[in-house]
Motif scaffolding. Sequence first.
Motif, PDB file in Angstrom:
ATOM      1  N   CYS A 174     -14.992 -10.989  34.804  1.00  0.00           N
ATOM      2  CA  CYS A 174     -13.665 -11.500  34.363  1.00  0.00           C
ATOM      3  C   CYS A 174     -13.980 -13.119  33.691  1.00  0.00           C
ATOM      4  O   CYS A 174     -14.492 -13.809  34.195  1.00  0.00           O
ATOM      5  CB  CYS A 174     -12.605 -12.251  35.489  1.00  0.00           C
ATOM      6  SG  CYS A 174     -11.168 -12.793  34.833  1.00  0.00           S
ATOM      7  N   PRO A 175     -13.445 -13.120  32.311  1.00  0.00           N
ATOM      8  CA  PRO A 175     -13.888 -14.263  31.871  1.00  0.00           C
ATOM      9  C   PRO A 175     -13.097 -15.601  32.128  1.00  0.00           C
ATOM     10  O   PRO A 175     -13.553 -16.626  31.805  1.00  0.00           O
ATOM     11  CB  PRO A 175     -13.651 -13.838  30.103  1.00  0.00           C
ATOM     12  CG  PRO A 175     -12.545 -12.798  30.350  1.00  0.00           C
ATOM     13  CD  PRO A 175     -12.839 -12.152  31.590  1.00  0.00           C
ATOM     14  N   VAL A 176     -12.128 -15.610  32.774  1.00  0.00           N
ATOM     15  CA  VAL A 176     -11.308 -16.468  33.363  1.00  0.00           C
ATOM     16  C   VAL A 176     -11.368 -16.748  34.847  1.00  0.00           C
ATOM     17  O   VAL A 176     -10.658 -17.471  35.419  1.00  0.00           O
ATOM     18  CB  VAL A 176     -10.042 -16.482  32.975  1.00  0.00           C
ATOM     19  CG1 VAL A 176      -9.926 -16.894  31.172  1.00  0.00           C
ATOM     20  CG2 VAL A 176      -9.055 -15.387  33.244  1.00  0.00           C
ATOM     21  N   ASP A 177     -12.107 -15.914  35.564  1.00  0.00           N
ATOM     22  CA  ASP A 177     -12.428 -16.059  36.910  1.00  0.00           C
ATOM     23  C   ASP A 177     -10.983 -15.779  37.707  1.00  0.00           C
ATOM     24  O   ASP A 177     -10.711 -16.676  38.624  1.00  0.00           O
ATOM     25  CB  ASP A 177     -13.210 -17.633  37.205  1.00  0.00           C
ATOM     26  CG  ASP A 177     -13.731 -17.279  38.722  1.00  0.00           C
ATOM     27  OD1 ASP A 177     -13.995 -16.476  39.064  1.00  0.00           O
ATOM     28  OD2 ASP A 177     -13.741 -18.684  39.269  1.00  0.00           O
ATOM     29  N   ASP A 194      -4.185 -16.946  36.203  1.00  0.00           N
ATOM     30  CA  ASP A 194      -4.779 -17.246  35.126  1.00  0.00           C
ATOM     31  C   ASP A 194      -5.292 -16.111  34.184  1.00  0.00           C
ATOM     32  O   ASP A 194      -5.944 -16.120  33.061  1.00  0.00           O
ATOM     33  CB  ASP A 194      -6.147 -17.775  35.591  1.00  0.00           C
ATOM     34  CG  ASP A 194      -6.116 -18.993  36.382  1.00  0.00           C
ATOM     35  OD1 ASP A 194      -4.997 -19.981  35.688  1.00  0.00           O
ATOM     36  OD2 ASP A 194      -6.693 -19.469  37.172  1.00  0.00           O
ATOM     37  N   CYS A 195      -5.097 -14.817  34.844  1.00  0.00           N
ATOM     38  CA  CYS A 195      -5.421 -13.447  34.032  1.00  0.00           C
ATOM     39  C   CYS A 195      -4.894 -13.496  32.665  1.00  0.00           C
ATOM     40  O   CYS A 195      -3.635 -13.716  32.483  1.00  0.00           O
ATOM     41  CB  CYS A 195      -4.807 -12.193  35.054  1.00  0.00           C
ATOM     42  SG  CYS A 195      -4.901 -10.704  33.870  1.00  0.00           S
ATOM     43  N   ILE A 196      -5.541 -13.118  31.560  1.00  0.00           N
ATOM     44  CA  ILE A 196      -5.206 -12.824  30.189  1.00  0.00           C
ATOM     45  C   ILE A 196      -5.203 -11.444  29.749  1.00  0.00           C
ATOM     46  O   ILE A 196      -5.026 -11.302  28.577  1.00  0.00           O
ATOM     47  CB  ILE A 196      -6.117 -13.869  29.366  1.00  0.00           C
ATOM     48  CG1 ILE A 196      -7.571 -13.157  29.416  1.00  0.00           C
ATOM     49  CG2 ILE A 196      -6.234 -15.175  29.633  1.00  0.00           C
ATOM     50  CD1 ILE A 196      -8.673 -13.759  28.580  1.00  0.00           C
ATOM     51  N   ALA A 197      -5.033 -10.686  31.147  1.00  0.00           N
ATOM     52  CA  ALA A 197      -4.943  -9.313  30.722  1.00  0.00           C
ATOM     53  C   ALA A 197      -6.049  -8.617  29.612  1.00  0.00           C
ATOM     54  O   ALA A 197      -5.647  -7.882  28.821  1.00  0.00           O
ATOM     55  CB  ALA A 197      -3.415  -8.932  30.204  1.00  0.00           C
ATOM     56  N   CYS A 198      -7.008  -8.921  29.620  1.00  0.00           N
ATOM     57  CA  CYS A 198      -8.155  -8.543  28.647  1.00  0.00           C
ATOM     58  C   CYS A 198      -8.572  -7.059  29.018  1.00  0.00           C
ATOM     59  O   CYS A 198      -9.152  -6.293  28.284  1.00  0.00           O
ATOM     60  CB  CYS A 198      -9.197  -9.428  28.772  1.00  0.00           C
ATOM     61  SG  CYS A 198     -10.153  -9.287  30.058  1.00  0.00           S
ATOM     62  N   GLY A 199      -8.417  -6.728  30.138  1.00  0.00           N
ATOM     63  CA  GLY A 199      -8.725  -5.258  30.652  1.00  0.00           C
ATOM     64  C   GLY A 199     -10.448  -5.016  31.202  1.00  0.00           C
ATOM     65  O   GLY A 199     -10.597  -3.877  31.484  1.00  0.00           O
ATOM     66  N   ALA A 200     -11.102  -6.114  31.043  1.00  0.00           N
ATOM     67  CA  ALA A 200     -12.414  -6.066  31.491  1.00  0.00           C
ATOM     68  C   ALA A 200     -12.647  -5.419  32.941  1.00  0.00           C
ATOM     69  O   ALA A 200     -13.655  -5.064  32.999  1.00  0.00           O
ATOM     70  CB  ALA A 200     -13.165  -7.351  31.128  1.00  0.00           C
ATOM     71  N   CYS A 201     -11.888  -6.035  33.688  1.00  0.00           N
ATOM     72  CA  CYS A 201     -12.243  -5.803  35.010  1.00  0.00           C
ATOM     73  C   CYS A 201     -11.823  -4.306  35.521  1.00  0.00           C
ATOM     74  O   CYS A 201     -12.568  -3.695  36.382  1.00  0.00           O
ATOM     75  CB  CYS A 201     -11.510  -6.562  36.276  1.00  0.00           C
ATOM     76  SG  CYS A 201      -9.722  -6.567  35.894  1.00  0.00           S
ATOM     77  N   GLU A 202     -10.972  -3.609  34.930  1.00  0.00           N
ATOM     78  CA  GLU A 202     -10.526  -2.345  35.393  1.00  0.00           C
ATOM     79  C   GLU A 202     -11.496  -1.435  35.383  1.00  0.00           C
ATOM     80  O   GLU A 202     -11.580  -0.453  36.568  1.00  0.00           O
ATOM     81  CB  GLU A 202      -9.089  -2.077  34.259  1.00  0.00           C
ATOM     82  CG  GLU A 202      -8.695  -0.587  34.915  1.00  0.00           C
ATOM     83  CD  GLU A 202      -7.484  -0.319  33.905  1.00  0.00           C
ATOM     84  OE1 GLU A 202      -7.098  -0.781  32.864  1.00  0.00           O
ATOM     85  OE2 GLU A 202      -6.690   0.700  34.234  1.00  0.00           O
ATOM     86  N   ILE A 247       0.270  -9.683  34.060  1.00  0.00           N
ATOM     87  CA  ILE A 247      -1.173  -9.590  34.485  1.00  0.00           C
ATOM     88  C   ILE A 247      -1.439  -8.389  35.213  1.00  0.00           C
ATOM     89  O   ILE A 247      -0.635  -7.483  35.645  1.00  0.00           O
ATOM     90  CB  ILE A 247      -1.433 -10.751  35.240  1.00  0.00           C
ATOM     91  CG1 ILE A 247      -0.705 -10.790  36.621  1.00  0.00           C
ATOM     92  CG2 ILE A 247      -0.975 -11.885  34.428  1.00  0.00           C
ATOM     93  CD1 ILE A 247      -1.066 -11.943  37.551  1.00  0.00           C
ATOM     94  N   TYR A 248      -2.835  -8.198  35.160  1.00  0.00           N
ATOM     95  CA  TYR A 248      -3.434  -7.069  35.973  1.00  0.00           C
ATOM     96  C   TYR A 248      -3.183  -7.198  37.504  1.00  0.00           C
ATOM     97  O   TYR A 248      -3.102  -8.361  37.988  1.00  0.00           O
ATOM     98  CB  TYR A 248      -5.001  -6.926  35.632  1.00  0.00           C
ATOM     99  CG  TYR A 248      -5.144  -6.029  34.294  1.00  0.00           C
ATOM    100  CD1 TYR A 248      -4.552  -6.574  33.190  1.00  0.00           C
ATOM    101  CD2 TYR A 248      -5.931  -4.895  34.357  1.00  0.00           C
ATOM    102  CE1 TYR A 248      -4.603  -5.998  31.989  1.00  0.00           C
ATOM    103  CE2 TYR A 248      -5.934  -4.042  33.179  1.00  0.00           C
ATOM    104  CZ  TYR A 248      -5.501  -4.631  31.896  1.00  0.00           C
ATOM    105  OH  TYR A 248      -5.806  -3.808  30.795  1.00  0.00           O
ATOM    106  N   VAL A 249      -3.150  -6.142  38.125  1.00  0.00           N
ATOM    107  CA  VAL A 249      -2.855  -6.239  39.733  1.00  0.00           C
ATOM    108  C   VAL A 249      -3.946  -5.401  40.322  1.00  0.00           C
ATOM    109  O   VAL A 249      -4.256  -4.491  39.776  1.00  0.00           O
ATOM    110  CB  VAL A 249      -1.488  -5.597  40.061  1.00  0.00           C
ATOM    111  CG1 VAL A 249      -0.501  -6.864  39.354  1.00  0.00           C
ATOM    112  CG2 VAL A 249      -1.061  -4.226  39.663  1.00  0.00           C
TER     113      VAL A 249
HETATM  114 FE1  SF4 Z   1      -7.428 -10.324  33.908  1.00  0.00          FE
HETATM  115 FE2  SF4 Z   1      -9.983 -11.078  34.607  1.00  0.00          FE
HETATM  116 FE3  SF4 Z   1      -9.194  -8.661  34.606  1.00  0.00          FE
HETATM  117 FE4  SF4 Z   1      -9.229  -9.658  32.226  1.00  0.00          FE
HETATM  118  S1  SF4 Z   1     -11.010  -9.288  33.694  1.00  0.00           S
HETATM  119  S2  SF4 Z   1      -7.693  -8.405  33.183  1.00  0.00           S
HETATM  120  S3  SF4 Z   1      -8.650 -11.764  32.514  1.00  0.00           S
HETATM  121  S4  SF4 Z   1      -8.366 -10.198  35.895  1.00  0.00           S
END
Ligand code: SF4
Length: 56
Positions: free
Chosen positions: A48-51, A8-16, A30-32
């Motif tokens: 994460c916006p998409v959980d 479901d990850c949209i690769a927004c980068g918010a979590c990093e 996707i992020y890992v």
């Molecule tokens: Fe992916 Fe969620 Fe991380 Fe964004 S915050 S990169 S959607 S896992």
Amino acid sequence: MAYKISDDCIACGACEPECPTDSITAGDPIYVIDPETCIDCGACANVCPVDAPKPE
Ligand code: SF4
Ligand code: SF4
């Protein structure tokens, strides 16, 4: 135990930047999460916006 990022990850980068152990990196597509260093804190899931990060 470690969190894992689902498709479901949209690769927004918010979590990093939220990860206290720098376990999250941008993958393709996707992020890992590195299960060896993840401390299961849930900070990534909280932003994460998409959980996408889920506890394994
Ligand atoms: Fe992916 Fe969620 Fe991380 Fe964004 S915050 S990169 S959607 S896992
Ligand atoms: Fe990092 Fe915590 Fe997410 Fe594991 S659960 S990847 S330690 S923010």
